[in-house]
Motif scaffolding. Structure first.
Motif, PDB file in Angstrom:
ATOM      1  N   VAL A   3       0.775  -1.256  -0.088  1.00 52.69           N
ATOM      2  CA  VAL A   3       0.077  -0.176  -0.103  1.00 52.69           C
ATOM      3  C   VAL A   3       0.930   1.391   0.016  1.00 52.69           C
ATOM      4  O   VAL A   3       0.574   2.205  -0.985  1.00 52.69           O
ATOM      5  CB  VAL A   3      -0.893  -0.060   1.148  1.00 52.69           C
ATOM      6  CG1 VAL A   3      -1.520   1.355   1.498  1.00 52.69           C
ATOM      7  CG2 VAL A   3      -1.971  -0.977   0.893  1.00 52.69           C
ATOM      8  N   SER A  49      -6.661  -1.875  -0.562  1.00 50.14           N
ATOM      9  CA  SER A  49      -5.820  -3.154   0.198  1.00 50.14           C
ATOM     10  C   SER A  49      -6.774  -4.278   0.365  1.00 50.14           C
ATOM     11  O   SER A  49      -7.693  -4.108   0.888  1.00 50.14           O
ATOM     12  CB  SER A  49      -5.263  -2.662   1.316  1.00 50.14           C
ATOM     13  OG  SER A  49      -4.516  -3.618   1.690  1.00 50.14           O
ATOM     14  N   ALA A  58      -3.019  -1.975   7.146  1.00 50.06           N
ATOM     15  CA  ALA A  58      -3.346  -1.299   5.814  1.00 50.06           C
ATOM     16  C   ALA A  58      -3.936  -0.117   5.955  1.00 50.06           C
ATOM     17  O   ALA A  58      -3.241   0.841   4.895  1.00 50.06           O
ATOM     18  CB  ALA A  58      -4.213  -2.308   5.309  1.00 50.06           C
ATOM     19  N   ALA A  91      -4.249   2.981   2.967  1.00 44.35           N
ATOM     20  CA  ALA A  91      -5.083   2.444   1.973  1.00 44.35           C
ATOM     21  C   ALA A  91      -6.576   3.424   2.263  1.00 44.35           C
ATOM     22  O   ALA A  91      -6.879   3.686   3.208  1.00 44.35           O
ATOM     23  CB  ALA A  91      -5.535   0.955   2.542  1.00 44.35           C
TER      24      ALA A  91
END
Ligand SMILES: O=C[C@H](O)COP(=O)(O)O
Length: 321
Positions: A111, A127, A149, A154
């Motif tokens: 990411v 993600s 994430a 993300a």
């Protein structure tokens, strides 16, 4: 009459678990298969119309790399393609500006590289998380992966469900798990991957779709791309009808993401015809429709090149995706 639809892009807040909305669902499989079989031939789209539908597909693609040998360099190349998905000369010939894919979709450890590569382009990073693709990890680890994430930047999270909850009909366990994931996502919009190829029946697909929406999923997604059977039109038809039923019950609009095995421009058009005919024009935009694909864009660009120049481009012109 259905409640007034919410604005595109707003979240699906979900509802309490309501098994009564799906307990009696029965699917006429031959009828679903017959209807799905009409979709690839439903519209004979020619010339400018075909090009317009292909350009629309591009803006709805979650351009994906989810491979064990992913590297930051590969992700950077994918992001370059997401920001310029069709050659500038082809777009100029069609009078199109500012076309990007809907998002890029990567593993959590990729990411940060994707965010760096995309800069301020406005292309979101999705993600996968929660032990993608099988999801067979303790729930606290799966929730921690969502938080990782998000920390990496993300914008969207694609979660996977525990297939066993569906196979055992344990709708409360499925609802609680997805609800916890939705809470962990915070402001990031969440896609729930049902892994329909593992769910054994279209009834299970419909029921899992309802539970995922009741638990607050912003999109429901067919597959990880790693199951033996991934996105199919019959499964997609069942999921779209669940989205329609959920909207009729709640007024909330949930998006749809077919993923896995979509490789050709013809696929891109068939799935858009499905959206148009089952859910309406609003589901032809990236807020409500994404196509998860790692290799679809190459064929779309090839067809667009043919539309503009009358020739198919050499493969090296579409080297990525
Ligand atoms: O979510 C997207 C899928 O993993 C992509 O599958 P694909 O590689 O078959 O296009």
């Amino acid at each position: 009459m259905s409640p007034t639809p919410k604005n595109p892009g707003t979240r699906n807040p979900g509802t309490d678990l309501r098994p009564d909305w799906f307990a009696d669902i029965r699917i006429n499989t031959p009828a679903v298969e017959r209807r799905a079989a009409t979709l690839p031939v439903r519209r004979s789209l020619k010339k400018d119309w075909q090009a317009a539908w292909l350009l629309n597909a591009v803006r709805c693609i979650d351009l994906t790399t989810l491979a064990g040998d992913d590297t930051e360099d590969r992700v950077a190349r994918l992001c370059a393609k997401a920001m310029q998905p069709v050659a500038p000369d082809l777009l100029a010939a069609m009078g199109v500006e500012g076309l990007t894919t809907g998002a890029v979709c990567v593993y959590p450890t990729m990411v940060a590289a994707a965010k760096r590569a995309l800069g301020n382009s406005g292309v979101p990073v999705a993600s996968v998380a929660t032990g993608f693709p099988a999801g067979l990890m303790p729930l606290d680890l799966r929730l921690a992966e969502i938080r990782f994430a998000l920390d990496q930047g993300a914008d969207e999270i694609d979660i996977v469900i525990t297939r066993a909850h569906v196979l055992r009909g344990d709708w409360a366990a499925l609802y609680d798990e997805i609800r916890a994931m939705r809470e962990a996502c915070g402001p990031a919009r969440m896609k729930a991957i049902l892994a329909t190829g593992d769910l054994k029946s279209l009834e299970n697909v419909a029921r899992a779709s309802h539970v995922a929406m009741q638990a607050g999923s912003d999109w429901i997604k067919t597959s990880t791309g790693k199951e033996g059977v991934n996105a199919t039109l019959p499964v997609s038809l069942v999921m779209c009808r669940a989205i329609r039923d959920y909207q009729a019950q709640t007024g909330h609009r949930v998006g749809f993401k077919p993923a896995g095995g979509l490789r050709t421009a013809k696929d891109a058009i068939s799935w858009q015809v499905l959206m148009r005919e089952e859910l309406g024009r609003d589901w032809l935009a990236p807020d409500l429709f994404r196509i998860g694909a790692s290799s679809l864009l190459g064929d779309i660009e090839r067809q667009i090149s043919h539309h503009v120049t009358g020739r198919y481009a050499a493969a090296h012109r579409q080297a990525i995706a």
